[in-house]
Design a protein around this motif. Structure first.
Motif, mmCIF file in Angstrom:
data_model
loop_
_atom_site.group_PDB
_atom_site.id
_atom_site.type_symbol
_atom_site.label_atom_id
_atom_site.label_comp_id
_atom_site.label_asym_id
_atom_site.label_seq_id
_atom_site.Cartn_x
_atom_site.Cartn_y
_atom_site.Cartn_z
ATOM 1 N N GLU A 58 -13.638 -9.810 6.787
ATOM 2 C CA GLU A 58 -12.733 -8.667 6.653
ATOM 3 C C GLU A 58 -12.516 -8.310 5.174
ATOM 4 O O GLU A 58 -12.511 -7.136 4.807
ATOM 5 C CB GLU A 58 -11.398 -8.966 7.330
ATOM 6 N N ALA A 59 -12.337 -9.314 4.322
ATOM 7 C CA ALA A 59 -12.161 -9.057 2.890
ATOM 8 C C ALA A 59 -13.391 -8.359 2.315
ATOM 9 O O ALA A 59 -13.271 -7.384 1.562
ATOM 10 C CB ALA A 59 -11.877 -10.364 2.146
ATOM 11 N N PRO A 100 -4.053 0.186 2.525
ATOM 12 C CA PRO A 100 -2.643 -0.155 2.274
ATOM 13 C C PRO A 100 -2.233 -1.450 2.977
ATOM 14 O O PRO A 100 -2.860 -1.872 3.951
ATOM 15 C CB PRO A 100 -1.875 1.047 2.839
ATOM 16 N N ALA A 101 -1.164 -2.061 2.474
ATOM 17 C CA ALA A 101 -0.690 -3.357 2.982
ATOM 18 C C ALA A 101 -0.316 -3.325 4.457
ATOM 19 O O ALA A 101 -0.353 -4.356 5.116
ATOM 20 C CB ALA A 101 0.495 -3.830 2.147
ATOM 21 N N HIS A 102 0.008 -2.175 5.002
ATOM 22 C CA HIS A 102 0.378 -2.086 6.415
ATOM 23 C C HIS A 102 -0.818 -1.795 7.326
ATOM 24 O O HIS A 102 -0.663 -1.662 8.527
ATOM 25 C CB HIS A 102 1.467 -1.024 6.609
ATOM 26 N N SER A 103 -2.015 -1.740 6.764
ATOM 27 C CA SER A 103 -3.204 -1.427 7.564
ATOM 28 C C SER A 103 -3.600 -2.606 8.447
ATOM 29 O O SER A 103 -3.199 -3.746 8.229
ATOM 30 C CB SER A 103 -4.377 -1.062 6.645
ATOM 31 N N PHE A 104 -4.406 -2.326 9.446
ATOM 32 C CA PHE A 104 -4.883 -3.370 10.352
ATOM 33 C C PHE A 104 -5.667 -4.436 9.597
ATOM 34 O O PHE A 104 -5.520 -5.633 9.851
ATOM 35 C CB PHE A 104 -5.753 -2.757 11.461
ATOM 36 N N ALA A 105 -6.486 -4.017 8.645
ATOM 37 C CA ALA A 105 -7.295 -4.975 7.874
ATOM 38 C C ALA A 105 -6.414 -5.992 7.151
ATOM 39 O O ALA A 105 -6.701 -7.197 7.148
ATOM 40 C CB ALA A 105 -8.175 -4.238 6.872
ATOM 41 N N TRP A 106 -5.322 -5.528 6.549
ATOM 42 C CA TRP A 106 -4.423 -6.442 5.851
ATOM 43 C C TRP A 106 -3.680 -7.343 6.820
ATOM 44 O O TRP A 106 -3.422 -8.500 6.540
ATOM 45 C CB TRP A 106 -3.439 -5.688 4.964
ATOM 46 N N ARG A 107 -3.339 -6.812 7.981
ATOM 47 C CA ARG A 107 -2.682 -7.651 8.995
ATOM 48 C C ARG A 107 -3.601 -8.776 9.435
ATOM 49 O O ARG A 107 -3.164 -9.903 9.638
ATOM 50 C CB ARG A 107 -2.242 -6.815 10.186
ATOM 51 N N VAL A 108 -4.880 -8.476 9.577
ATOM 52 C CA VAL A 108 -5.856 -9.507 9.930
ATOM 53 C C VAL A 108 -5.887 -10.575 8.842
ATOM 54 O O VAL A 108 -5.788 -11.776 9.124
ATOM 55 C CB VAL A 108 -7.267 -8.890 10.143
ATOM 56 N N LEU A 109 -6.013 -10.151 7.589
ATOM 57 C CA LEU A 109 -6.098 -11.113 6.490
ATOM 58 C C LEU A 109 -4.850 -11.982 6.383
ATOM 59 O O LEU A 109 -4.947 -13.199 6.231
ATOM 60 C CB LEU A 109 -6.322 -10.390 5.157
#
Length: 146
Positions: A58-59, A100-109
């Motif tokens: 994901e990163a 952004p920090a609220h995106s799905f990608a950040w939630r995964v990380l």
């Protein structure tokens, strides 16, 4: 593990593995495999290995779109007694904007790693993941192979 000497004359055990691949999604399988191999060497559980593989994937997927054309993606694994730290970075042209920090990608990380940080500066974007694992870290007695 290797030994690094610090200025206060104490030796700290650590290993560093650096992989550099083209900043192209076709090479993410190489990084996923390396991640799994390193985590297995540290005796991570199967679930911890899979979580770390997904987090690294994901990163990288977040960084590849902001990478400069024909550039390389660097993935550094630093193993210490306290944690496994994975730093992924790419060169950029100009200002790079990560999701952004609220995106799905950040939630995964943030769900899969103990700590997640990002930076965009000096024509480079990076994401750092820290994993301590369930048993307290790669160097804990439960994980140490000696």
């Amino acid at each position: 593990m290797g030994q690094v000497q610090h200025s206060d004359s104490t030796a700290v055990e650590r290993d560093v593995v650096l992989l550099v691949v083209p900043a192209d999604g076709a090479y993410l399988a190489v990084l996923r495999t390396a991640t799994a191999g390193i985590a297995a060497r540290l005796q991570y559980t199967l679930d911890e290995i899979e979580d770390l593989r997904i987090a690294v994937d994901e990163a990288c997927a977040m960084l590849i779109p902001v990478a400069a054309p024909d550039s390389e993606l660097s993935c550094e694994f630093e193993i210490t007694k306290e944690a496994l730290t994975v730093r992924v970075s790419v060169p950029t042209h100009g200002v790079a904007t990560l999701p952004p920090a609220h995106s799905f990608a950040w939630r995964v990380l943030t769900t899969l790693a103990d700590e997640v940080t990002s930076a965009t500066a000096n024509d480079r974007a990076s994401i750092e993941l820290v994993s301590r694992g369930v048993s307290g870290g790669p160097g804990s007695k439960a994980r140490s192979r000696g």
